[in-house]
Design an enzyme around this catalytic site. Structure first.
Site, PDB file in Angstrom:
ATOM      1  N   HIS A  90      -9.514  29.345 -25.892  1.00  0.00           N
ATOM      2  CA  HIS A  90     -10.776  28.564 -25.942  1.00  0.00           C
ATOM      3  C   HIS A  90     -11.647  29.002 -27.133  1.00  0.00           C
ATOM      4  CE1 HIS A  90     -13.843  26.152 -23.333  1.00  0.00           C
ATOM      5  NE2 HIS A  90     -14.034  25.958 -24.629  1.00  0.00           N
ATOM      6  N   ARG A 138     -11.333  19.943 -21.877  1.00  0.00           N
ATOM      7  CA  ARG A 138     -11.460  20.860 -20.751  1.00  0.00           C
ATOM      8  C   ARG A 138     -10.122  20.966 -20.032  1.00  0.00           C
ATOM      9  NH1 ARG A 138     -15.130  22.815 -22.805  1.00  0.00           N
ATOM     10  NH2 ARG A 138     -17.274  23.050 -22.090  1.00  0.00           N
ATOM     11  N   GLU A 150     -10.372  29.648 -16.516  1.00  0.00           N
ATOM     12  CA  GLU A 150     -10.565  30.515 -17.689  1.00  0.00           C
ATOM     13  C   GLU A 150     -11.439  31.698 -17.307  1.00  0.00           C
ATOM     14  OE1 GLU A 150     -12.119  28.199 -20.948  1.00  0.00           O
ATOM     15  OE2 GLU A 150     -10.431  26.818 -20.907  1.00  0.00           O
TER      16      GLU A 150
HETATM   17  C1  DGY Z   1     -18.318  23.552 -25.614  1.00  0.00           C
HETATM   18  O1  DGY Z   1     -19.294  23.625 -26.346  1.00  0.00           O
HETATM   19  O2  DGY Z   1     -18.325  22.934 -24.559  1.00  0.00           O
HETATM   20  C2  DGY Z   1     -17.107  24.250 -26.071  1.00  0.00           C
HETATM   21  O3  DGY Z   1     -16.052  24.124 -25.191  1.00  0.00           O
HETATM   22  C3  DGY Z   1     -17.426  25.687 -26.324  1.00  0.00           C
HETATM   23  O4  DGY Z   1     -16.454  26.160 -27.202  1.00  0.00           O
END
Ligand code: DGY
Length: 321
Positions: free
Chosen positions: A281, A234, A263
């Site tokens: 992402h 993240r 984002e």
């Molecule tokens: C998640 O599943 O948390 C991912 O970041 C999505 O791509």
């Protein structure tokens, strides 16, 4: 389950397969995802028993739904849903683990290679006609060969990344709060000490209060001038100003980022940097993997409203069998 007696709220955008499948079995209410109050009349709020969300479900919205039983989150990371708060209200939260492990781990290796070997820039060199007009693309200053990788996080996805790194003949260490008993990689109880020992740091931790800006100037300085930083967890885990400064000053050598503090972003702070590889992402973003995630979102809701079972609850809201 086809009598559509259960109402499910979908705030904002969701994967089309989630919508298509939910519309078959549930009464669906959609609202735009935005700040401020939940714009639903009292009768509709009272009808809502489930939520399917990709992104954020505001805590105040959870509170505004008196009969809410379950929040089914699209994504393994559920930082957009306050699961501790849900637990205090007896609301189940589910997420989509496991089905994306391989995709995210594969993308991580791709991003690592792109960062170290500058492959996207090499391709652009060819596409722009510069190979023919100017000659060979510059040698990459860095190589993957012989690197020592430190994984910040060794959960389901971290483990898949580690297995792939082993196939690349790389040494793997990790930092977690608790050492795993099922791996032989070196465990560091201090992130700073691990950053000092390795030359490549991969972040695959969830976005929580404990991981907020955990990658800061001190950690980057410990990683050092040959250091490569990769983030597929993240963006909130990184102090982006410190990362930008470290990349500009040569405190670290390069970074590969799939996730950002905010984002979507233009990532403007990093665009002019030659030693960064950027992705929007996409770690889990293939059609098959996103379909599997969508199915899990729906199957958790169907399970709950059929016989009060779910496939993948988050640890904060366990479901008694
Ligand atoms: C998640 O599943 O948390 C991912 O970041 C999505 O791509």
């Amino acid at each position: 389950m086809t009598d559509k007696s259960v109402t499910v709220l979908i705030p904002g955008r969701i994967h089309p397969r989630v919508l298509e499948r939910l519309e078959r079995d549930f009464d669906i209410v959609r609202v735009p995802e935005q700040g401020g109050e939940l714009e639903l009349d009292e009768a509709t709020r009272a009808k809502v028993r489930g939520v399917a969300v990709s992104g954020t479900l505001q805590r105040a919205w959870m509170d505004a739904l008196p009969n809410l039983e379950i929040v089914s989150n699209f994504g393994v990371g559920y930082d957009g849903v306050d699961a501790d708060h849900a637990a205090t209200k007896g609301i189940i939260v589910t997420h989509t683990p496991d089905v994306l492990n391989d995709e995210v781990a594969d993308t991580t290796i791709g991003l690592l290679l792109n960062t170290v070997r500058r492959l996207p820039r090499a391709e652009a060199w060819l596409r722009d006609g510069r190979w023919k007009s100017e000659g060979a693309f510059a040698l990459s200053p860095l190589s993957l060969k012989g690197r020592h990788v430190g994984l910040l996080g060794l959960g389901r996805i971290g483990l898949e990344i580690a297995h792939r790194l082993e196939a690349f003949k790389l040494k793997v260490s990790y930092h977690t709060r608790t050492p795993r008993s099922d791996v032989s990689y070196t465990h560091y109880s201090s992130l700073r000490e691990m950053a000092q020992a390795v030359d490549t740091l991969i972040c695959i931790v969830p976005g929580t209060a404990a991981t907020h800006k955990i990658i800061n100037a001190e950690i980057l300085s410990a990683l050092g001038p040959n250091g490569v930083f990769i983030n597929v967890g993240r963006g909130s885990s990184v102090d982006e100003a410190a990362l930008e400064a470290a990349l500009r000053s040569g405190t670290i050598a390069a970074a590969g980022l799939d996730v950002f503090y905010e984002e979507p972003t233009t990532a403007s702070a990093f665009l002019d940097l030659d030693n960064v590889s950027l992705l929007p992402h996409v770690a889990s973003a293939s059609v098959p993997t996103r379909n599997a995630m969508a199915d899990l979102v729906v199957d958790n809701l169907i399970g709950w409203f059929t016989d009060k079972t779910v496939i993948s609850p988050v640890p904060e809201t366990p479901v008694k069998k």
